[in-house]
Design an enzyme around this catalytic site. Structure first.
Site, short mmCIF file in Angstrom:
data_model
loop_
_atom_site.label_atom_id
_atom_site.label_comp_id
_atom_site.label_asym_id
_atom_site.label_seq_id
_atom_site.Cartn_x
_atom_site.Cartn_y
_atom_site.Cartn_z
N CYS A 2 0.78 -1.21 0.03
CA CYS A 2 0.04 0.04 0.10
C CYS A 2 0.88 1.26 -0.05
O CYS A 2 2.11 1.31 0.37
CB CYS A 2 -0.90 0.07 1.22
N ARG A 27 4.19 0.47 -8.32
CA ARG A 27 4.60 -0.24 -7.21
C ARG A 27 3.67 -1.12 -6.53
O ARG A 27 3.82 -1.97 -5.68
CB ARG A 27 4.95 0.74 -6.17
N TRP A 76 -3.24 -2.59 -1.47
CA TRP A 76 -2.75 -3.87 -1.86
C TRP A 76 -3.55 -4.73 -0.68
O TRP A 76 -3.16 -4.82 0.31
CB TRP A 76 -1.23 -3.96 -1.75
N ASN A 102 -0.97 1.71 6.03
CA ASN A 102 -0.19 0.50 5.55
C ASN A 102 -0.05 -0.26 6.73
O ASN A 102 0.38 0.01 7.93
CB ASN A 102 1.14 1.01 4.97
N GLY A 103 0.11 -1.73 6.37
CA GLY A 103 0.26 -2.63 7.64
C GLY A 103 -0.65 -3.47 8.02
O GLY A 103 -1.87 -3.44 7.20
N GLU A 484 17.16 -16.83 -9.47
CA GLU A 484 16.81 -15.47 -9.97
C GLU A 484 16.28 -15.43 -11.17
O GLU A 484 15.30 -14.60 -11.47
CB GLU A 484 17.99 -14.60 -9.66
N LYS A 488 12.39 -13.79 -12.08
CA LYS A 488 12.23 -12.51 -12.91
C LYS A 488 11.15 -13.05 -13.74
O LYS A 488 10.40 -12.35 -14.28
CB LYS A 488 13.53 -12.17 -13.53
N GLU A 491 7.55 -13.66 -12.43
CA GLU A 491 6.92 -12.50 -11.88
C GLU A 491 6.37 -11.53 -12.86
O GLU A 491 5.51 -11.12 -12.65
CB GLU A 491 7.81 -11.72 -10.81
N HIS A 507 17.22 -36.53 -10.97
CA HIS A 507 16.60 -37.04 -9.67
C HIS A 507 15.18 -36.80 -9.37
O HIS A 507 14.57 -36.75 -8.32
CB HIS A 507 17.31 -36.56 -8.27
N LYS A 605 6.11 -3.25 -4.73
CA LYS A 605 7.82 -3.02 -4.79
C LYS A 605 8.24 -3.20 -3.51
O LYS A 605 9.31 -3.86 -3.59
CB LYS A 605 7.96 -1.62 -5.04
C1 F6R Z 1 11.87 -9.49 -7.36
C2 F6R Z 1 11.57 -8.67 -6.24
C3 F6R Z 1 11.48 -9.01 -4.98
C4 F6R Z 1 12.38 -8.53 -3.94
C5 F6R Z 1 11.99 -8.59 -2.51
C6 F6R Z 1 12.95 -7.80 -1.42
O1 F6R Z 1 12.29 -8.88 -8.68
O2 F6R Z 1 11.97 -7.28 -6.55
O3 F6R Z 1 11.64 -10.44 -4.86
O4 F6R Z 1 13.88 -8.73 -4.21
O5 F6R Z 1 10.66 -8.39 -2.21
O6 F6R Z 1 12.92 -6.56 -1.42
P1 F6R Z 1 13.97 -5.49 -1.17
O7 F6R Z 1 15.19 -5.72 -1.83
O8 F6R Z 1 13.41 -4.23 -1.21
O9 F6R Z 1 14.11 -5.96 0.52
#
Ligand code: F6R
Length: 610
Positions: A2, A27, A76, A102-103, A484, A488, A491, A507, A605
């Protein structure tokens, strides 16, 4: 997650708040709303909220929506579906109080029962609504007193902003576990949960601490503890490249812009930190002398999502270069297993936003038990940066896209610097230190070279986008890169992408290989190349299409595949070049599918709720 915005000053609040919400748009959110105190001696509070985009909210605003005090929110969903009623701001029954939050209020169910017993009619499914009613029920003389009384009933996390028709000259804000920033302007003040929402107006900011409440008026702000005794909250001036927030027109969005910024971001994180003479790194922010550094017996890295995967890459670097046992763990799990905190372990929290609640709580758990934590953090002054004993700022610049790219590259390089410094206080030779420094200095240029492969990667991505399910495989250093890469890809394309250690394929997962399930394989030129090539044959024998990221000169035998030769770096640094190629694959697969890469569904984000 949020987003909160607030404004009090001389301008019309509505447009300023909408602009701020627009800045948070990339975000992640599912609904948005505004509340504004109308003009005049007895101002009325007007609230408009809508499921959907900020655009929908803007179009739904009544013609007359004037007022110079207001709050806004992008939601969110956590409690109840994304609909108009559950969107914020939430109000009390009379409509005098408006709250954005938020929270998560952990005891919301109990508070809802209590309020219902007292005859309060709750209209939404949210936890936040109870706050509006609790503020309305308080009889304290001041708004900060009412907010403080309301918060005394609340268990959970919050960053919040409250307006009240009876106190039209102020907004009261509070923080406990969710970011809340006050921006100081000229005869006006801004409030936001994220710098992105206010940097257009001011770069003089104050970050509230957990447990603080603040009164914000057009002329300034005052901060308090929860018992309303005063605190001293200094402002800081931000030194930020604001152009990073400028709107992007291209279909690759902020994500593409941030991928392209990686050569420069790599230079920024390395600048001033390489000591060519002694083949080591200068990391003054660690706040540790050589004796303390030498006393470290183990390194434990904590992060979430992609930051966790880079943490795994960083652990390999530290083990290889410094020969200190190192591993990474998902910060979200860490504190729930009642971890043993060792005094000769260096704990490292890694985070772009510096606000990820799971990582922050892990840091607090370690510090509570007397451990030493350093942070690898991008956002200066963020909660995690402040909670650590020292650290390395990443200087990636603002990262707006939800999918993290350039921050990850700087995290990797931050770990390389740390490994170099730890190694050079131990057995890493000066020659190896200098070799690595030369490798780091060459890296921005090699990243440029990876970026020139864009067109070829885009063509391959178009084919990968047709598959419903894919594997990403790698070994040892390459395995976290595969994780990773899969992260990517999934997502932003919504395709099922799963990472495996190449050695583990036979396996189990080999059973899934077919002509419809492509594999993206990492086959660097290293001591495992032959074993990796053998695995490619096993996939080919089962009809699985292959994309292979490798180096020129690597003999793949008769393997039929889409082959991409990446530039060679020092072998310890190969992972990051491979990770960048995988970012481009994901980006192009998503745009091929017509998806908005900057607004991946269900994601946010920075994840500031547990
Ligand atoms: C993936 C992504 C998330 C963040 C994760 C941690 O592309 O962006 O998996 O890496 O939410 O976020 P931070 O780095 O802000 O703690």
């Amino acid at each position: 997650m949020c987003g909160i915005v607030g404004y009090i000053g001389t301008q019309q609040a509505g447009p300023v708040l909408l602009e701020g919400l627009g800045r948070l748009e990339h975000r992640g959110y599912d609904s948005a709303g505004l509340a504004v105190l109308g003009p005049g001696a007895n101002p009325a509070l007007r609230t408009v909220k809508k499921a959907g985009r900020v655009r929908d909210l803007r179009e739904g605003l009544p013609k007359r929506f004037s007022g110079k005090v207001g709050i806004g929110h992008t939601r969110w969903a956590t409690h109840g579906p994304a609909n108009d009623v559950n969107a914020h701001p939430h109000t009390d029954a009379k409509g005098d109080v408006a709250v954005v939050h938020n929270g998560i209020i952990d005891n919301a169910a109990a508070l809802r029962h209590r309020l219902a017993r007292e005859g309060v009619d709750l209209v939404s499914d949210t936890d936040t609504e109870v706050l509006a009613h609790l503020v309305a029920l308080s009889s304290a003389d001041t708004l900060e007193g009412r907010v403080s009384e309301a918060l005394a009933f609340v268990e959970g996390t919050y960053g919040l902003a409250v307006m009240h028709a009876d106190f039209p000259d102020r907004i009261v804000v509070a923080r406990n576990g969710s970011p809340l920033i006050i921006g100081v302007g000229d005869k006006e003040m801004h409030i936001a949960s994220d710098l992105a929402a206010l940097v257009r107006y001011t770069t003089t900011v104050a970050h509230l601490e957990d447990g603080e409440i603040a009164t914000v008026t057009a002329g300034g702000f005052t901060t308090y503890r929860s018992d309303l005794s005063h605190t001293d909250r200094p402002t800081t001036s931000l030194d930020l490249d604001l152009s990073a927030y400028d709107p992007v027109g291209e279909e690759g969005g902020y994500m593409q812009r941030e991928i392209l910024d990686q050569p420069a971001a790599a230079e920024r994180v390395l600048r001033g930190r390489l000591d060519e003479r002694f083949g080591t790194a200068h990391l003054g922010g660690l706040n540790m002398d050589a004796r303390e550094t030498r006393a470290i017996r183990r390194v434990k890295i904590l992060g979430c999502g992609s930051a966790y995967y880079v943490g795994q890459m960083g652990a390999s670097l530290i083990e290889e270069l410094a020969r200190i046992p190192a591993d990474a763990e998902a910060a979200s799990e860490f504190r729930y297993r009642d971890p043993v905190i060792e005094h000769d372990t260096l704990y490292v929290a890694v985070s772009q936003s510096g606000e990820t609640i799971d990582t922050l709580l892990a840091v607090q758990e370690i510090r509570r038990k007397g451990g030493r934590v350093i942070g690898l953090v991008n956002v200066v002054g963020s909660a995690i940066a402040r909670a650590c004993d020292g650290g390395i700022y990443l200087h990636a610049g603002p990262e707006v896209a939800v999918a993290s790219t350039k921050a990850l590259t700087t995290m990797y390089l931050g770990f390389a610097l740390l490994a170099l410094q730890l190694g050079r206080t131990r057995d890493l030779s000066i020659a190896d230190g200098k070799r690595l420094i030369a490798g780091l200095q060459a890296l921005p240029g090699q990243i440029e070279e990876v970026l020139t492969l864009d067109e070829r990667l885009a063509t391959i991505a178009t084919r990968l986008a047709e598959a419903d399910s894919l594997f990403f495989i790698g070994r040892v250093r390459g395995y976290p890169v595969a994780r990773e890469g899969a992260q990517k890809f999934k997502e932003i394309t919504y395709r099922h992408a799963e990472a495996y250690q190449t050695s583990e394929l036979k396996h189990g997962p080999l059973a899934l290989i077919s002509a419809d399930v492509p594999t993206v394989a990492l086959v660097p030129d290293d001591e495992l190349t032959d074993r990796n090539v053998a695995a490619l044959h096993e996939i080919q024998a089962r009809g699985g299409p292959l994309v292979v990221l490798t180096h020129a000169g690597v003999d793949l035998g008769d393997v039929e595949c889409e082959r991409i030769d990446l530039p060679r770096s020092e072998r310890e640094l190969d992972p990051i070049l491979m990770a960048i190629a995988l970012q481009l694959l994901a980006l192009h697969a998503a745009t091929t599918l017509g998806l908005d890469v900057d607004k991946p569904r269900n994601l946010a984000k920075s994840v500031t709720v547990e």
